[in-house]
Enzyme design. Sequence first.
Site, PDB file in Angstrom:
ATOM      1  N   ASP A 326       0.856  -1.169   0.000  1.00  0.00           N
ATOM      2  CA  ASP A 326       0.000   0.000   0.000  1.00  0.00           C
ATOM      3  C   ASP A 326       0.900   1.230   0.000  1.00  0.00           C
ATOM      4  O   ASP A 326       1.996   1.190   0.564  1.00  0.00           O
ATOM      5  CB  ASP A 326      -0.898  -0.023   1.238  1.00  0.00           C
ATOM      6  CG  ASP A 326      -1.906   1.106   1.232  1.00  0.00           C
ATOM      7  OD1 ASP A 326      -2.417   1.415   0.144  1.00  0.00           O
ATOM      8  OD2 ASP A 326      -2.172   1.676   2.296  1.00  0.00           O
ATOM      9  N   ASP A 605       0.053  -2.290   7.108  1.00  0.00           N
ATOM     10  CA  ASP A 605       0.156  -1.846   8.496  1.00  0.00           C
ATOM     11  C   ASP A 605      -1.154  -1.929   9.267  1.00  0.00           C
ATOM     12  O   ASP A 605      -1.170  -1.711  10.468  1.00  0.00           O
ATOM     13  CB  ASP A 605       0.668  -0.406   8.554  1.00  0.00           C
ATOM     14  CG  ASP A 605      -0.246   0.566   7.821  1.00  0.00           C
ATOM     15  OD1 ASP A 605      -1.246   0.109   7.219  1.00  0.00           O
ATOM     16  OD2 ASP A 605       0.039   1.778   7.829  1.00  0.00           O
ATOM     17  N   ASP A 609      -5.075  -5.552   6.637  1.00  0.00           N
ATOM     18  CA  ASP A 609      -4.012  -6.064   5.770  1.00  0.00           C
ATOM     19  C   ASP A 609      -3.527  -7.444   6.207  1.00  0.00           C
ATOM     20  O   ASP A 609      -2.841  -8.133   5.453  1.00  0.00           O
ATOM     21  CB  ASP A 609      -2.808  -5.108   5.769  1.00  0.00           C
ATOM     22  CG  ASP A 609      -3.139  -3.763   5.160  1.00  0.00           C
ATOM     23  OD1 ASP A 609      -3.870  -3.751   4.156  1.00  0.00           O
ATOM     24  OD2 ASP A 609      -2.683  -2.743   5.690  1.00  0.00           O
TER      25      ASP A 609
END
Length: 865
Positions: A326, A605, A609
Site C-alpha cells: 500500500d 500496516d 491487511d
Amino acid sequence: HAPPPQSAPSWHAMDPATVMTALGATEKGLDAGEAARRRPRKESEASGATKFARALMGELANPLTPILGVGAALSAAVGSVSDAALVAGVMGANALIGGVQRIRTEASLERLLRASITSVKVRRSGEVVSLERSAVVRGDLLELSAGDVVPADCRILEATGCEVDESALTGESFPVLKQAVAVPSAAMAERTCMLYEGSTVVNGEVLAVVVATDSDTELGRALAEAPEPPPSGVEARLRGLTKATVPATVLSGAAVTGLSLLHGRSTRNAVTSGVSLMVAAVPEGMPLLATVAQLGAARRLSTREALVRNPKTIEALGRVDLLCFDKTGTLTAGRIALQRVSDGVRDEAVGDLGPKGRDILAAALRASPEPEGEVLPHATDQAVVEGAALAGITAGHGLGGWEQLSALAFEPVRGYHAVVGSSPGGSRVSVKGAPEAILPRCDVWRSPAGLVPLTRRTLASLHREVERLARRGLRVLAVAERPSRGRLDLQEDRVVGLELLGFLGLADLVRPTAAKAIEELRRAGVDVVMITGDHPSTAEAIAAELGILNGKSLMSGGELESLSDLELDQVVGDVSVFARITPALKMRIVGSFQRVGRTVAMTGDGANDAPAIRLAHVGIALGGGGSPAAREAADLVVTDDRIETIIDAIVEGRAMWASVRDALAILVGGNLGEVAFTVGATAISGTSPLQARQLLLVNLLTDLLPAMTIALRVPTRLSPEQLIEEGPDASLGRALAKQIAMRAVVTAAGAGSAWLIARPTGSGRRAGTVSLVALVGTQLAQTAVIGRSSPVVLASTVVSGAALAGIVQTPGISQFFGCTPLGPLGWTIAVGSTAAATGASVVAPWVVSKAAGVLNRTRASQEAL
C-alpha cells in the site's frame, strides 16, 4: 483450579453466566496467584540441561551420523580401538558445537521475537493490566478492540459493534459480526459468540473470557493435526546434497580398500584406510549451515530496524520477485494533510479559503468524530481537523454553535462517516466520505450558482471535478448535509436525500527516496505493485510520479470483482497498480500472483491487511505505526516504516544464498579434494598417505569453523546489480557446482604435488605429514581468499593454521596423529605447493574468462564475414 477443557462446541451453546461459573472466573478477573497456578509449563521454560540434551540429539539426528557410526564400528572391529574412539569423539565434538550453536540460535530468535511481541489487556483482580499473549490462562477476562489479535479461544461476554476477521481459520473473507448471545450451531463459522486464537478484531470492542489456550484451541488442534511443513529452499538443497554425499562417501571408502588389497596390503590396513577416508569425506557441518546463515542475516537486519520473526524468512526473501504494498506510510510519508477545498467547479488552498470553501470545510469538520485525545485514530479525520484549525474554522461556523448527538462510524465497507448534531438553526446530518459512496445518496448539489438537481449531466460534471483533483495526486472526499427531520438516531437507511456541498483534496506527500528505492528494486529483479484503497486517478498520479506503472496498466476494484480467478490470472501480470481495493480483494491479488508462479512479498500496516500479509510468501508489517494484527501475521516487521529497510532485507536474502554457496563449496569441495587425493595416492602407492586420525584432523581444522564463519560473515556484495543473479537456482545450481569442482581440484592438486615432491626426500610418514600440511593449508588459503574482507574469517583461518603447525611440530602430539615434525625443506614444500595451488585458483577463473571473451569475439567476427 479450572476444570479440564471442554470440547469446543459446548462453550458457544452456554450462556455467559454458565461459562463463567464453569471456568471459576469472576467479573473482576482472576487474581495473580490463581492465574499462576493455571499457567501450563512452556517449552521455553524447560531446564537448561533438557534444552542442551535435545539440541545434541537434534544434531545427531541427521543422515551423516550413521556413516560416522559405521566408521567407528569398523575401526573397532579391525582392532583400531583408538581410531574408533577418535571417530566417536569427532561425532561428539560436532554434536557439541552444533548443539551449542542451535541453543544460541533459539536464544537469539527469542530475543528477536520479544522485540515484536504484542500485548493484550487482561482484567486481573478488578484492574486492567497489559500482559504478553503467552501469559493468558483459562478464565482470564480479556478486553479487546480494533486491531487486537485474539490470543486464545474465548467466549464473548459483552460486544459493542465487534467485527472479527476469521479468514485464517474459516476462510470467510469478510469480517464476522460478533455478539454475546449463545449459538447452538456446531459449525465454527457460525459461532458468533466465540473468538478464536489467531483471528483479528477489525472493529468495535469486546469483553471475553478465555476458554482454551495453547494446544487446546481450535488453531492449536489444527496445527497438531497438520503435516510437517516442507523444508525451505536452502534446507531442501542441503538435503539433496546430503543424500548425494552418502553414496559417494561409501564408494570412496570402498575404492581405497579395494586398491589397498590389490597392492597386497593386509586386510586390517586396507579396511582402516577405507574407513578413514569414509569418515573424512563426511561434511559434518552441512546440516547446520542453513540455520547459521539465516540467523546471521536475521541478526544483521535487527540492527537496521527489521525484525525477522522466523529466520527461514531470510531464504524466502532471497527468492522474492514481486513486492506488493500500500502506498501510505511506505512510498509516502504516512501523514495526510488537507490541501484543497472544491465547490465542484473550482478549488482553493486551505490557507486561502473564500466563504463557500469555509462552509464546506466546516461541514466536513462536523462530519468528523469528536477527538477524545490529541489525535484521532483515523488519519483522514485528523487531517480535516488540523486543516480546519489552520483555516480558523470551527464546527459551528455559520450555525451559531454545534453539538454532536450521535454518529455512524466510518468502515471500509460503508465508505463514509456520518454525524447527527444540533445547532441554534436546527439539527442536521453531516456526512463525508468517498465520492462514489456519497454522490448516490445526494439529491441536489449546492453549486456556486445555487441548488442544482443531480441529473446525469450534473453527476458527469461532478465526476470530472473528482477526476481532475485526483489526477493531481489528491485523495478526494465528498461533503454533504441535510436537515435531520426531527430524528436524532442515525442508521444507514437515513443517510439519503443529502445536499452535496463540495469536495476536499487531501495529499500524502511522496517520500523523496521512494522513486530511487523502486528503481533499485527493479535492478535487483523485483517488480513493484501498488495496492491501494485510493481513487484510481490518485493512485495513477502517485504511480506515474514514482515510475511504478512502467508500461503496465491500472485496475480498479470494480473491474477486479467482475473477473473470475482464471480471468484474473490471465491479466494480473499486466497490471502494476490496483486502486479502490478492499482487504478481501488484496487477498485475491496476492493469490493470483502466486498462482502464476511469482514469489510475493506483501506489506501493510492495518488489521485489514493481516490476511493478505499472512497469505504472501513473505509478509512484511510496518511496525512503527502498524496494528498488532499486521505484526502478528507478518514474517518480517519493519520498525522504521521505510521502503529502504525492505530493500535491505531483500538484499540480505539474496546475499545469504551467496554465503551458503561459499560455505558449501568449503565443505563439499574440500572433502571431494581429500577423496580425490587419497584415492589417487592409494592407486599409486597401495596405501593411503593419511591415517584415520590425520583425515579427521583435516576435517576439524578446515570444515566446521571456516564454513560457519563464511556463512555468518557480513555480505561483501550489497548492491542490487551484484546480487540480481543470486537465488536458489543460480546460487546453489551451476555456480555452486563450479565452486565445488574448483575447490576440489585445487585441494587435490596442492596435497598431491606436495606428496609427490616429498616422497623422494624422506620417509613415507614424512611425505604424509607434508601432504597433510598442504591439504589443510590449501583449503584454509582458499577460505581466506573467499572471506578476505571479513576479519572473523581471516582470524579463523589463522587459528586453524596455527593449530596445525602446533600439532605437527609438538613431539608426542605429532606422533599421536601419525605425523613427524618437519624441517625447513618439508615446510617449504608444503607452503610452496599450497601457494601454487591457491594462486592457480585465483588466476584460472580470470584466464578462462579472458579466453572465453576472445573466443566469443572470434566467433562473432567469423559470423560477420
